[in-house]
Design a protein around this motif. Structure first.
Motif, PDB file in Angstrom:
ATOM      1  N   ALA A  43       0.834  -1.201   0.000  1.00 27.56           N
ATOM      2  CA  ALA A  43       0.000   0.000   0.000  1.00 27.56           C
ATOM      3  C   ALA A  43       0.870   1.253   0.000  1.00 27.56           C
ATOM      4  O   ALA A  43       0.569   2.249  -0.686  1.00 27.56           O
ATOM      5  N   GLU A  44       1.940   1.223   0.746  1.00 32.16           N
ATOM      6  CA  GLU A  44       2.864   2.361   0.793  1.00 32.16           C
ATOM      7  C   GLU A  44       3.525   2.580  -0.563  1.00 32.16           C
ATOM      8  O   GLU A  44       3.712   3.724  -1.003  1.00 32.16           O
ATOM      9  N   ARG A  45       3.836   1.493  -1.247  1.00 31.35           N
ATOM     10  CA  ARG A  45       4.551   1.592  -2.523  1.00 31.35           C
ATOM     11  C   ARG A  45       3.654   2.142  -3.630  1.00 31.35           C
ATOM     12  O   ARG A  45       4.089   2.991  -4.419  1.00 31.35           O
ATOM     13  N   VAL A  46       2.412   1.635  -3.732  1.00 27.40           N
ATOM     14  CA  VAL A  46       1.560   2.050  -4.857  1.00 27.40           C
ATOM     15  C   VAL A  46       0.723   3.282  -4.541  1.00 27.40           C
ATOM     16  O   VAL A  46       0.142   3.900  -5.445  1.00 27.40           O
ATOM     17  N   GLY A  47       0.627   3.639  -3.271  1.00 28.68           N
ATOM     18  CA  GLY A  47      -0.211   4.769  -2.876  1.00 28.68           C
ATOM     19  C   GLY A  47      -1.466   4.279  -2.174  1.00 28.68           C
ATOM     20  O   GLY A  47      -2.314   3.637  -2.803  1.00 28.68           O
ATOM     21  N   ARG A  48      -1.549   4.585  -0.881  1.00 26.32           N
ATOM     22  CA  ARG A  48      -2.627   4.036  -0.067  1.00 26.32           C
ATOM     23  C   ARG A  48      -4.010   4.353  -0.636  1.00 26.32           C
ATOM     24  O   ARG A  48      -4.926   3.515  -0.577  1.00 26.32           O
TER      25      ARG A  48
ATOM     26  N   ARG B 109      -5.038   4.479  -3.521  1.00 28.66           N
ATOM     27  CA  ARG B 109      -5.353   3.821  -4.791  1.00 28.66           C
ATOM     28  C   ARG B 109      -5.903   2.409  -4.616  1.00 28.66           C
ATOM     29  O   ARG B 109      -6.295   1.782  -5.599  1.00 28.66           O
ATOM     30  N   ILE B 110      -5.907   1.895  -3.390  1.00 34.15           N
ATOM     31  CA  ILE B 110      -6.395   0.542  -3.172  1.00 34.15           C
ATOM     32  C   ILE B 110      -7.386   0.512  -1.995  1.00 34.15           C
ATOM     33  O   ILE B 110      -7.413   1.424  -1.170  1.00 34.15           O
ATOM     34  N   VAL B 111      -8.175  -0.538  -1.960  1.00 33.65           N
ATOM     35  CA  VAL B 111      -9.098  -0.804  -0.862  1.00 33.65           C
ATOM     36  C   VAL B 111      -8.560  -2.001  -0.088  1.00 33.65           C
ATOM     37  O   VAL B 111      -8.322  -3.064  -0.669  1.00 33.65           O
ATOM     38  N   ILE B 112      -8.328  -1.833   1.200  1.00 30.87           N
ATOM     39  CA  ILE B 112      -7.801  -2.906   2.048  1.00 30.87           C
ATOM     40  C   ILE B 112      -8.929  -3.511   2.871  1.00 30.87           C
ATOM     41  O   ILE B 112      -9.656  -2.813   3.573  1.00 30.87           O
ATOM     42  N   SER B 113      -9.046  -4.830   2.764  1.00 33.15           N
ATOM     43  CA  SER B 113      -9.998  -5.599   3.561  1.00 33.15           C
ATOM     44  C   SER B 113      -9.209  -6.443   4.554  1.00 33.15           C
ATOM     45  O   SER B 113      -8.306  -7.186   4.167  1.00 33.15           O
ATOM     46  N   ASP B 114      -9.540  -6.345   5.833  1.00 35.52           N
ATOM     47  CA  ASP B 114      -8.804  -7.052   6.876  1.00 35.52           C
ATOM     48  C   ASP B 114      -9.802  -7.750   7.793  1.00 35.52           C
ATOM     49  O   ASP B 114     -11.006  -7.460   7.767  1.00 35.52           O
ATOM     50  N   LYS B 115      -9.320  -8.671   8.624  1.00 38.84           N
ATOM     51  CA  LYS B 115     -10.226  -9.401   9.510  1.00 38.84           C
ATOM     52  C   LYS B 115      -9.458 -10.040  10.652  1.00 38.84           C
ATOM     53  O   LYS B 115      -8.235 -10.215  10.593  1.00 38.84           O
ATOM     54  N   ALA B 116     -10.200 -10.400  11.702  1.00 39.95           N
ATOM     55  CA  ALA B 116      -9.624 -11.089  12.850  1.00 39.95           C
ATOM     56  C   ALA B 116     -10.672 -12.003  13.455  1.00 39.95           C
ATOM     57  O   ALA B 116     -11.865 -11.692  13.457  1.00 39.95           O
ATOM     58  N   ARG B 117     -10.217 -13.121  13.989  1.00 37.64           N
ATOM     59  CA  ARG B 117     -11.105 -14.130  14.565  1.00 37.64           C
ATOM     60  C   ARG B 117     -11.254 -13.887  16.075  1.00 37.64           C
ATOM     61  O   ARG B 117     -10.884 -14.718  16.905  1.00 37.64           O
ATOM     62  N   PHE B 118     -11.805 -12.728  16.419  1.00 41.60           N
ATOM     63  CA  PHE B 118     -12.119 -12.402  17.812  1.00 41.60           C
ATOM     64  C   PHE B 118     -13.583 -11.977  17.870  1.00 41.60           C
ATOM     65  O   PHE B 118     -14.029 -11.174  17.046  1.00 41.60           O
ATOM     66  N   TYR B 119     -14.314 -12.489  18.838  1.00 37.89           N
ATOM     67  CA  TYR B 119     -15.760 -12.270  18.890  1.00 37.89           C
ATOM     68  C   TYR B 119     -16.166 -11.326  20.021  1.00 37.89           C
ATOM     69  O   TYR B 119     -17.176 -10.652  19.933  1.00 37.89           O
ATOM     70  N   ASP B 120     -15.377 -11.281  21.064  1.00 36.99           N
ATOM     71  CA  ASP B 120     -15.582 -10.337  22.150  1.00 36.99           C
ATOM     72  C   ASP B 120     -15.170  -8.941  21.694  1.00 36.99           C
ATOM     73  O   ASP B 120     -14.171  -8.763  20.986  1.00 36.99           O
ATOM     74  N   GLY B 121     -15.928  -7.935  22.114  1.00 38.16           N
ATOM     75  CA  GLY B 121     -15.659  -6.578  21.673  1.00 38.16           C
ATOM     76  C   GLY B 121     -14.294  -6.054  22.066  1.00 38.16           C
ATOM     77  O   GLY B 121     -13.597  -5.421  21.261  1.00 38.16           O
ATOM     78  N   ASN B 122     -13.869  -6.298  23.288  1.00 40.03           N
ATOM     79  CA  ASN B 122     -12.571  -5.809  23.743  1.00 40.03           C
ATOM     80  C   ASN B 122     -11.433  -6.433  22.944  1.00 40.03           C
ATOM     81  O   ASN B 122     -10.466  -5.754  22.570  1.00 40.03           O
ATOM     82  N   GLU B 123     -11.549  -7.726  22.682  1.00 36.67           N
ATOM     83  CA  GLU B 123     -10.493  -8.416  21.939  1.00 36.67           C
ATOM     84  C   GLU B 123     -10.422  -7.920  20.499  1.00 36.67           C
ATOM     85  O   GLU B 123      -9.329  -7.700  19.951  1.00 36.67           O
TER      86      GLU B 123
END
Length: 363
Positions: A76-81, A83-97
């Protein structure tokens, strides 16, 4: 490259998104494979996809996807933030986590994700995710703080995705489907609630297993024929990028169009190798004993499609109990629920016999 609306987010995303599992290095905790792309090689693959019009890149928190999240940040830093859409995720179900996980992802990426999903929500964790103080509340708070732009639910379960589709806190959804496992996609297509949300589709190659039976173009064109926002493809080489993004037959099926191969034709192809169970994983069948019938049938299919060790390990965790319940069940509501008229008890017995006959079940 064609581009589609991501629900009501205002974003336009490439109809083919880049799945980053194949660009990681080392072992991913949830995968049996080892990947070997170093930073330079990973960046080169992502840059090639970007040059062909891909603007959506999907990853997950370290260590679930190994170092892929870190590499995506460098990309993302190389091509220009912007210019792209980043999709991320985490396997935590509790809000604090989950709240902490998003902050960790921002540090690893060196930026903040546009989309952030609660990953692989199932029946066991669903109430925690949707409850007050759960993961969705955390994502809403992070959205208000500007740490993410849009909140999402990722799941392999139709009922969970439907609940997400009706929840105002959810902007985007992520589910799975392919030529063989298309039942959930057919239900999503007919349910108006899903039209309000952006939708990303994964498992288009069924963890790579369907590539031995069907060409890349056929697998992808079937997926993009549904009214989805983007189809995520795991890409680990220039050759894989070329095959997906310059595929033969590209454009044959537009958004909401018809795919060119029927479920029955898919079964005919698979019948050259084994006796497939004619289940498309629509998930309409409900067992009074709680057996996930569609999951058992998937593991059976995957055993013959090439993931024999992994499939048998999963099946061995409960198939004997499920088979026993099938033998004693007098109601059998699953039979009337199945639109394909599968003799479910007979198929469960067949799966149990396969597991009994295979010594791997003891490990």
């Amino acid at each position: 490259m064609n581009y589609r609306r991501l629900g009501k987010t205002g974003l336009l995303v490439s109809e083919l998104g880049f799945g980053t599992i194949p660009v990681l290095q080392g072992n991913a905790l949830v995968l049996p494979d080892t990947f070997q792309l170093d930073m330079d090689a990973a960046l080169a693959v992502m840059e090639h996809a970007f040059s062909l019009g891909c603007n959506l890149f999907d990853t997950a928190i370290v260590p679930e996807y190994g170092d892929a999240e870190y590499k995506l940040g460098r990309f993302a830093e190389r091509v220009g933030r912007e210019r792209i859409v980043i999709s991320d995720k985490a396997r935590f179900y509790d809000g604090n986590e989950l709240y902490q996980a998003v902050h960790t992802s921002c540090e690893t990426l060196g930026t903040c994700a546009d989309l952030y999903f609660v990953h692989q929500v199932d029946g066991e964790h669903e109430e925690t995710v949707f409850a007050r103080g759960g993961a969705l509340d955390a994502l809403a708070e992070l959205k208000a703080e500007g740490k993410i732009r849009f909140a999402g639910i990722a799941s392999h379960y139709y009922d969970t995705l439907l609940r997400g589709a009706g929840d105002s806190r959810v902007d985007v959804l992520q589910g799975s489907g392919n030529l063989l496992e298309r039942g959930m996609l057919d239900r999503i297509k007919e349910e108006p609630l899903f039209a309000e949300k952006g939708f990303l589709l994964n498992k288009v190659y069924a963890a790579g297993l369907l590539l031995a039976f069907f060409p890349v173009g056929q697998l992808i064109d079937m997926a993009v024929s549904y009214p989805l926002s983007s189809v995520l493809i795991g890409l680990g080489s220039r050759e894989q990028v070329e095959a997906a993004m310059n595929r033969e037959g590209s454009g044959a099926c537009g958004e909401g169009g018809e795919h060119g191969i029927s479920f029955e034709e898919v079964l005919t192809v698979l019948e050259t190798v084994y006796d497939p169970i004619p289940c498309d994983r629509c998930q309409r069948c409900k067992c009074p004993w709680g057996t996930e019938i569609h999951t058992i049938f998937r593991q059976y299919q995957y055993y013959f499609l090439g993931k024999d060790y992994w499939a048998l390990k999963k099946l061995g965790l409960g198939i004997e109990e499920s088979a026993k319940h099938c033998q004693t069940c007098v109601q059998m509501p699953c039979l009337s629920m199945c639109p394909r008229n599968i003799r479910i008890p007979d198929e469960i017995r067949k799966v149990a016999e396969l597991v009994r006959a295979h010594p791997i079940r003891r490990f």
